[in-house]
Design a protein around this motif. Structure first.
Motif, short mmCIF file in Angstrom:
data_model
loop_
_atom_site.label_atom_id
_atom_site.label_comp_id
_atom_site.label_asym_id
_atom_site.label_seq_id
_atom_site.Cartn_x
_atom_site.Cartn_y
_atom_site.Cartn_z
N GLY A 1 40.40 30.04 -16.40
CA GLY A 1 41.30 31.06 -15.87
C GLY A 1 41.14 31.27 -14.37
N VAL A 2 40.82 30.18 -13.64
CA VAL A 2 40.59 30.30 -12.20
C VAL A 2 41.53 29.36 -11.45
CG1 VAL A 2 38.18 30.92 -12.51
CG2 VAL A 2 38.78 28.52 -12.12
N SER A 3 41.73 29.66 -10.17
CA SER A 3 42.48 28.80 -9.29
C SER A 3 41.66 28.56 -8.04
CB SER A 3 43.83 29.43 -8.93
OG SER A 3 44.64 28.52 -8.21
N PRO A 4 41.47 27.30 -7.64
CA PRO A 4 40.66 27.01 -6.46
C PRO A 4 41.45 27.16 -5.17
CG PRO A 4 41.46 24.98 -7.41
CD PRO A 4 41.97 26.09 -8.30
N ASP A 5 40.77 26.99 -4.05
CA ASP A 5 41.44 26.97 -2.75
C ASP A 5 42.00 25.58 -2.45
OD1 ASP A 5 40.69 29.72 -1.72
OD2 ASP A 5 38.71 28.88 -2.17
N PHE A 6 41.38 24.57 -3.04
CA PHE A 6 41.85 23.19 -2.93
C PHE A 6 41.73 22.54 -4.30
CE2 PHE A 6 40.10 24.26 1.20
CZ PHE A 6 41.01 23.76 2.11
N MET A 7 42.74 21.78 -4.69
CA MET A 7 42.66 20.96 -5.90
C MET A 7 43.03 19.53 -5.52
SD MET A 7 44.59 21.28 -9.61
CE MET A 7 43.73 22.79 -10.10
N CYS A 8 42.08 18.63 -5.73
CA CYS A 8 42.30 17.21 -5.44
C CYS A 8 42.75 16.50 -6.71
CB CYS A 8 41.02 16.57 -4.93
SG CYS A 8 40.36 17.32 -3.43
N LEU A 9 43.85 15.75 -6.62
CA LEU A 9 44.42 15.07 -7.77
C LEU A 9 44.71 13.62 -7.44
CD1 LEU A 9 47.03 17.80 -8.80
CD2 LEU A 9 44.82 17.38 -9.89
N SER A 10 44.48 12.74 -8.42
CA SER A 10 44.84 11.34 -8.26
C SER A 10 44.84 10.71 -9.65
CB SER A 10 43.86 10.63 -7.31
OG SER A 10 44.30 9.33 -7.00
N LYS A 11 44.34 9.50 -9.79
CA LYS A 11 44.24 8.75 -11.05
C LYS A 11 45.51 8.87 -11.90
CE LYS A 11 39.23 8.26 -11.29
NZ LYS A 11 39.19 6.81 -11.06
N GLY A 12 45.53 9.78 -12.88
CA GLY A 12 46.65 9.84 -13.82
C GLY A 12 47.96 10.31 -13.22
N SER B 1 41.35 3.42 -20.20
CA SER B 1 42.57 3.65 -19.41
C SER B 1 42.49 3.01 -18.02
CB SER B 1 42.86 5.15 -19.28
OG SER B 1 43.14 5.71 -20.53
N SER B 2 41.88 1.81 -17.97
CA SER B 2 41.77 1.08 -16.70
C SER B 2 41.22 1.95 -15.58
CB SER B 2 43.13 0.48 -16.30
OG SER B 2 43.45 -0.57 -17.19
N TRP B 3 39.99 2.45 -15.83
CA TRP B 3 39.29 3.36 -14.92
C TRP B 3 39.99 4.70 -14.85
CZ3 TRP B 3 37.02 -0.13 -10.51
CH2 TRP B 3 35.63 -0.22 -10.68
N TRP B 4 40.41 5.18 -16.05
CA TRP B 4 40.81 6.56 -16.26
C TRP B 4 42.17 6.92 -15.67
CZ3 TRP B 4 35.65 8.66 -13.81
CH2 TRP B 4 34.56 7.98 -14.37
N VAL B 5 42.98 5.91 -15.36
CA VAL B 5 44.24 6.20 -14.68
C VAL B 5 45.46 6.16 -15.59
CG1 VAL B 5 43.37 5.36 -12.46
CG2 VAL B 5 44.60 3.78 -13.95
N ASN B 6 45.41 5.34 -16.65
CA ASN B 6 46.62 5.10 -17.43
C ASN B 6 46.79 6.16 -18.51
OD1 ASN B 6 48.35 3.86 -19.63
ND2 ASN B 6 48.53 2.33 -18.03
N LEU B 7 47.86 6.90 -18.45
CA LEU B 7 48.10 7.97 -19.42
C LEU B 7 49.07 7.55 -20.52
CD1 LEU B 7 48.52 11.09 -17.10
CD2 LEU B 7 46.42 10.06 -17.99
N PHE B 8 50.13 6.85 -20.14
CA PHE B 8 51.23 6.60 -21.08
C PHE B 8 51.45 5.13 -21.37
CE2 PHE B 8 52.50 10.73 -19.04
CZ PHE B 8 52.14 11.51 -20.14
N GLY B 9 50.39 4.34 -21.25
CA GLY B 9 50.46 2.94 -21.65
C GLY B 9 50.90 2.02 -20.53
#
Length: 447
Positions: A271-282, A51-59
């Motif tokens: 079943g947990v929620s963090p204080d911070f969630m970092c998101l990117s790539k996909g 997925s081109s370094w894990w980023v491409n989800l839908f082609g």
């Protein structure tokens, strides 16, 4: 005109590349992409297995996302995000909070994964400072972990391949032996394990809690760290321990978020929620760079003061909240919602696991096959029986990667691990084709 392969004809310095390799293996000139395929300028097709370094989800060239970005381009391509807002950012924030784990209520935009981690680390410490605890300035991180390649992010990387050369540049943090289900010292298997290995983390928290700002981990899968995988119970214990100690839990879901582990976010499986969630790539399905940090009201409130108190969070990038990237992300999340992607993926995930098992389980150099959701890794050793790896100088994985290119699959290796993280739009027939190419490539190198 394309550049040649000699030293003097290499003006572009490529990432994670020994440039001298290009004398023997010139970079592939990619011309276009469509669906799961990449096409070079000669028209050769390659299955984008990673997925081109894990980023491409839908082609590649997904028509829905292309249309959303094009429409936004005709309206507003970019604007400063300080004291400004716009529709794509507003919609994206609302969509993210609607699917986020409970308690995450604030969205901070950044440019890429490393920048999201930098922001989360700074936000964590600065919130404690604003609350009168400047001594809480250290972070715990896991051995074998990876969180990006800016200085602050590398400072909490246990993956020595990336971090070791730059240690003199870091603020000293605290490394903890991480879960290792590949070589479990307790003789357990990952399925159903209650994570006795968490004892090392608990000990580190107890010993340092007065100076700790937080703990940062990649939930369930340490991707760049040789695809080490561990059970959800480790996260359950971590959430309990961080709350008891009064420190932050930072979940780096940059690589594992947006369905890669089989659920929208990996933390859900514990079943947990963090204080911070970092998101990117996909987040944009690989269309444009974007990242976010999701956090809580408690963290946000630590910065919410009158100007003269000097407690604002001063952290920014030129392309923060870019409208084009936000538009791509909004369309990505619409696809998730309208096509019920998480549920639809289950059949393909099971098929991918079985396809890899059928081909590699009996192969003489396979030491381990591990899977979590869409992520499946095959680790190869010279002698699996005696746990003797290949000599790293032999570059076994790299040679397999080169063979796979000849056969029509982009299977860029991670050390001597062949891994599969394809776009979600891959078909069952294409999974068979991909895994056949992978095995043929391994056999071409190793017999």
């Amino acid at each position: 005109m394309p550049f040649g392969s000699g030293k003097q004809a290499m003006p572009i310095w490529h990432p994670c590349t020994q440039m001298k390799d290009h004398e023997s293996y010139p970079p592939v000139f990619m011309d276009r992409g469509q669906g799961i395929y990449l096409y070079d300028r000669e028209g050769n097709a390659y299955i984008d297995a990673i997925s081109s370094w894990w980023v491409n989800l839908f082609g590649h060239a997904n028509p829905r996302i292309v249309r959303a970005v094009t429409e936004q381009l005709n309206r507003l391509e970019h604007v400063i995000f300080a004291d400004v807002t716009h529709a794509p950012a507003e919609e994206l924030a609302a969509r993210l909070l609607a699917i986020a784990t409970e308690g995450l209520t604030r969205v901070f935009f950044a440019d890429n994964g490393s920048c999201a981690v930098e922001a989360a680390l700074k936000m964590s410490h600065a919130s404690w400072r604003n609350l009168g605890h400047p001594e809480k300035c250290r972070f715990l991180f896991l051995s074998n972990g990876y969180h990006g390649e800016t200085a602050g992010a590398l400072g909490v990387c246990g993956d020595r391949l990336y971090a070791a050369p730059f240690v003199p540049l870091f603020v000293e943090q605290i490394e903890v032996a991480g879960p290792d289900c590949f070589d479990c010292p307790y003789g357990r298997t990952r399925e159903g394990c209650d994570a006795p290995c968490f004892a090392a983390m608990q000990e580190a928290i107890d010993a340092n809690k007065d100076v700790l700002s937080g703990v940062i981990v990649e939930p369930l899968v340490q991707c760049a760290g040789n695809f080490r995988m561990y059970p959800p119970s480790y996260l359950t214990k971590l959430r309990k321990a961080t709350r008891a100690a009064g420190i932050h839990f930072i979940a780096d879901e940059i690589a594992v978020g947006f369905g890669r582990t089989g659920t929208m976010f990996a933390c859900e499986q514990a079943g947990v929620s963090p204080d911070f969630m970092c998101l990117s790539k996909g987040i944009t399905s690989g269309t444009l760079p974007l990242s976010v940090v999701l956090t809580t009201d408690a963290v946000f409130d630590a910065f919410y003061h009158d100007f003269v108190e000097d407690k604002a969070f001063l952290h920014s990038h030129s392309y923060t909240g870019n409208p084009l990237a936000c538009a791509a992300a909004c369309e990505t999340l619409r696809i998730f919602e309208e096509d019920d992607v998480i549920a639809a993926n289950r059949v393909k995930i099971d098929y991918l696991h079985k396809a890899v098992q059928e081909r590699f389980a009996g192969y003489r150099h396979t030491v381990d096959i591990r899977s979590t959701g869409w992520i499946t890794a095959v680790e190869l050793y010279a002698d699996p029986e005696r746990r003797i790896p290949f000599d790293w100088k032999a570059r076994t994985g790299f040679r397999i990667y080169q063979e796979a290119k000849k056969r029509g699959a982009w299977l860029r290796n991670l050390c001597d691990i062949v891994y599969f993280m394809p776009p979600y739009v891959i078909t069952l027939e294409e999974i068979d084709k991909l895994t056949d190419i992978a095995l043929d490539s391994v056999k071409a190198v190793l017999g």
